[in-house]
Design an enzyme around this catalytic site. Sequence first.
Site, PDB file in Angstrom:
ATOM      1  N   GLN A  50       0.815  -1.224   0.000  1.00  0.00           N
ATOM      2  CA  GLN A  50       0.000   0.000   0.000  1.00  0.00           C
ATOM      3  C   GLN A  50       0.848   1.273   0.000  1.00  0.00           C
ATOM      4  O   GLN A  50       0.393   2.324  -0.426  1.00  0.00           O
ATOM      5  CB  GLN A  50      -0.999   0.024   1.165  1.00  0.00           C
ATOM      6  CG  GLN A  50      -0.396   0.007   2.535  1.00  0.00           C
ATOM      7  CD  GLN A  50      -0.175  -1.394   3.070  1.00  0.00           C
ATOM      8  OE1 GLN A  50      -0.247  -2.361   2.332  1.00  0.00           O
ATOM      9  NE2 GLN A  50       0.093  -1.504   4.356  1.00  0.00           N
ATOM     10  N   GLY A  53       1.525   3.616  -3.221  1.00  0.00           N
ATOM     11  CA  GLY A  53       0.585   4.640  -3.661  1.00  0.00           C
ATOM     12  C   GLY A  53      -0.006   5.465  -2.541  1.00  0.00           C
ATOM     13  O   GLY A  53      -0.802   6.367  -2.781  1.00  0.00           O
ATOM     14  N   HIS A  54       0.345   5.195  -1.296  1.00  0.00           N
ATOM     15  CA  HIS A  54      -0.285   5.878  -0.146  1.00  0.00           C
ATOM     16  C   HIS A  54       0.773   6.285   0.864  1.00  0.00           C
ATOM     17  O   HIS A  54       0.820   5.691   1.942  1.00  0.00           O
ATOM     18  CB  HIS A  54      -1.300   4.951   0.505  1.00  0.00           C
ATOM     19  CG  HIS A  54      -2.284   5.646   1.392  1.00  0.00           C
ATOM     20  ND1 HIS A  54      -2.062   5.878   2.728  1.00  0.00           N
ATOM     21  CD2 HIS A  54      -3.511   6.143   1.141  1.00  0.00           C
ATOM     22  CE1 HIS A  54      -3.123   6.473   3.259  1.00  0.00           C
ATOM     23  NE2 HIS A  54      -4.010   6.635   2.313  1.00  0.00           N
ATOM     24  N   PHE A  55       1.531   7.144   0.756  1.00  0.00           N
ATOM     25  CA  PHE A  55       1.855   8.024  -0.362  1.00  0.00           C
ATOM     26  C   PHE A  55       3.337   7.874  -0.585  1.00  0.00           C
ATOM     27  O   PHE A  55       4.081   7.832   0.387  1.00  0.00           O
ATOM     28  CB  PHE A  55       1.480   9.461  -0.028  1.00  0.00           C
ATOM     29  CG  PHE A  55       0.022   9.632   0.312  1.00  0.00           C
ATOM     30  CD1 PHE A  55      -0.925   9.747  -0.692  1.00  0.00           C
ATOM     31  CD2 PHE A  55      -0.399   9.630   1.626  1.00  0.00           C
ATOM     32  CE1 PHE A  55      -2.275   9.907  -0.383  1.00  0.00           C
ATOM     33  CE2 PHE A  55      -1.749   9.789   1.940  1.00  0.00           C
ATOM     34  CZ  PHE A  55      -2.690   9.919   0.940  1.00  0.00           C
ATOM     35  N   VAL A  60       1.963   6.718   4.615  1.00  0.00           N
ATOM     36  CA  VAL A  60       1.042   6.684   5.752  1.00  0.00           C
ATOM     37  C   VAL A  60       0.213   5.412   5.628  1.00  0.00           C
ATOM     38  O   VAL A  60      -0.337   5.126   4.560  1.00  0.00           O
ATOM     39  CB  VAL A  60       0.119   7.926   5.765  1.00  0.00           C
ATOM     40  CG1 VAL A  60      -0.909   7.827   6.880  1.00  0.00           C
ATOM     41  CG2 VAL A  60       0.935   9.202   5.912  1.00  0.00           C
TER      42      VAL A  60
END
Length: 150
Positions: A50, A53-55, A60
């Site tokens: 994750q 893309g986050h971030f 986070v």
Amino acid sequence: MTTEKKTMNISEIQELLPHRYPFLLIDRVIDFQEAKYLHAIKNVSVNEPQFTGHFPQLPVFPGVLILEAMAQATGLLAFKSFGAPTENELYYFASVDGAKFRKPVVPGDQMVIEVEFLKERRGIAAFSGVAKVDGEVVCSAELKCARREF
């Protein structure tokens, strides 16, 4: 009187939960009491998918995954309290109320997930849950889950 803690390692967790990488979010259970509470650990690693893309510039851990970790902890507590699932049963995350996110969770953090059994009615169990990092609450919520055949 002894206060020995009941624990579960990853093999015992995988016997009860159907989730697998990258969606198994409980690494270890550090204490539980049937029909009362369960405390578990989620180690947050920068290598988790994750974070691409986050971030990318400021990773986070997604809040919805904190809630999912709480839901997985409720499943473990329910199965240890009321029996393991059969081959044709799943434990569904039914609802969340009052979710509050107080601080971001970042790679390197160790979340302690604490869930408490509140009540059960017609196959739907209610729990309160908190996630903590370094003893500080980062998320809290009320969760409901339902055990159903498929």
